[in-house]
Scaffold this active site. Sequence first.
Site, short mmCIF file in Angstrom:
data_model
loop_
_atom_site.label_atom_id
_atom_site.label_comp_id
_atom_site.label_asym_id
_atom_site.label_seq_id
_atom_site.Cartn_x
_atom_site.Cartn_y
_atom_site.Cartn_z
N CYS A 220 0.31 -1.48 0.16
CA CYS A 220 -0.25 -0.40 -0.33
C CYS A 220 1.22 1.39 -0.03
O CYS A 220 0.35 2.81 -0.81
CB CYS A 220 -1.02 -0.33 1.09
SG CYS A 220 -0.16 -0.07 2.70
N HIS A 270 -2.44 1.49 6.73
CA HIS A 270 -2.56 1.59 5.27
C HIS A 270 -2.97 2.93 4.71
O HIS A 270 -3.87 3.23 5.65
CB HIS A 270 -4.34 0.07 5.48
CG HIS A 270 -4.60 0.31 4.07
ND1 HIS A 270 -3.95 -0.66 2.97
CD2 HIS A 270 -5.88 0.37 3.21
CE1 HIS A 270 -3.96 -0.99 1.74
NE2 HIS A 270 -5.27 -0.34 1.77
N HIS A 282 -6.54 1.55 -4.66
CA HIS A 282 -5.03 1.43 -2.94
C HIS A 282 -4.59 -0.06 -3.08
O HIS A 282 -5.43 -0.76 -4.08
CB HIS A 282 -5.68 1.55 -1.75
CG HIS A 282 -6.85 0.39 -1.46
ND1 HIS A 282 -6.88 -0.45 0.06
CD2 HIS A 282 -8.03 0.29 -2.02
CE1 HIS A 282 -8.73 -1.49 -0.08
NE2 HIS A 282 -9.11 -0.59 -1.49
#
Length: 312
Positions: A220, A270, A282
């Site tokens: 990510c 994240h 993402h």
Amino acid sequence: MDGYRAVVPGKILYRGGICLRKLSRGLMVVAALGVLLGGGAWADRRHFSSPHVVVRGTVTGVYAAPEEGAEMVTQVITGEKLVVRKRSGNWLQVEVPDGYTGWVCARDILPYRHGKGPLDGVTHKVLVTAPVAGVAAGAGGPAVMQVTMGSELGLLGVGKGWYQVKLPGGQGWLGADAGRVLPVGAGPPRGTRADILATAQKFLGVPYVWGGTTALGIDCSGFTYRVYQVNGIKLLRDADQQFAMPEARAVDDPLPGDLVFFSGREPVSHVGIYLGEGEFIHASSGRGVVINRLDDPYYRDRYLGARSFITS
């Protein structure tokens, strides 16, 4: 085949059988072909008196320890210059451009010799902007090596639709649509919000790889790091670091191109890029690079907020 390393799903094969490494399924790389890199001998312990080395192939893992089974913490790509800290057997501890210190296999890199680096002796460079691009041994020929977005290669010449580029230990030809020419020493111009979204969407469908930074497999924060890098914005490597950067402005209502952050196993674990209209893109650990909605219950319950690095 001497001077050749192939990465196929689930394995990496090295001549001589050292630094064997199993990678995530789906990661495929062809790197360090002798036809491009001059057919030079594999790096060995006699060559590392220099405090710097350069990445010779497409992508190289950087590991937490000099041993099989160690966690891959990040990756480095073609031509990147690394600072050598120490050596342990066939491994080198290096400091990499994204700020990490970790271990690389000596056979994945070349000693840096002053004047011989991929950006030495040239006035301009090609910044690779395609997610993955083939490099040929001659203009118009078949690709015999891959380079990935963010690689910087010295510009040796220009042909019809091709750039002749300088590689670590050799040269090759890159399609002109795969990169942009910049002066050596200059970074890419700062991208607009639309530029950032266009770059991000080139990664749709790329598989997730922990520690990955390329379109061959990415995590990510490696995704946000790479997208912003080629748009002239330097981020730190990890999601929590990006969240806390002093340049980051907290925003209640994100605009397209801003970063959105989420909690998980860590307080900040994240990150993605806001697309607008409630959607973000993402690198999901389960599905690779995908688009989701912020009001999806899973992400809504973990949403921490947005940060903007974009001034326009």
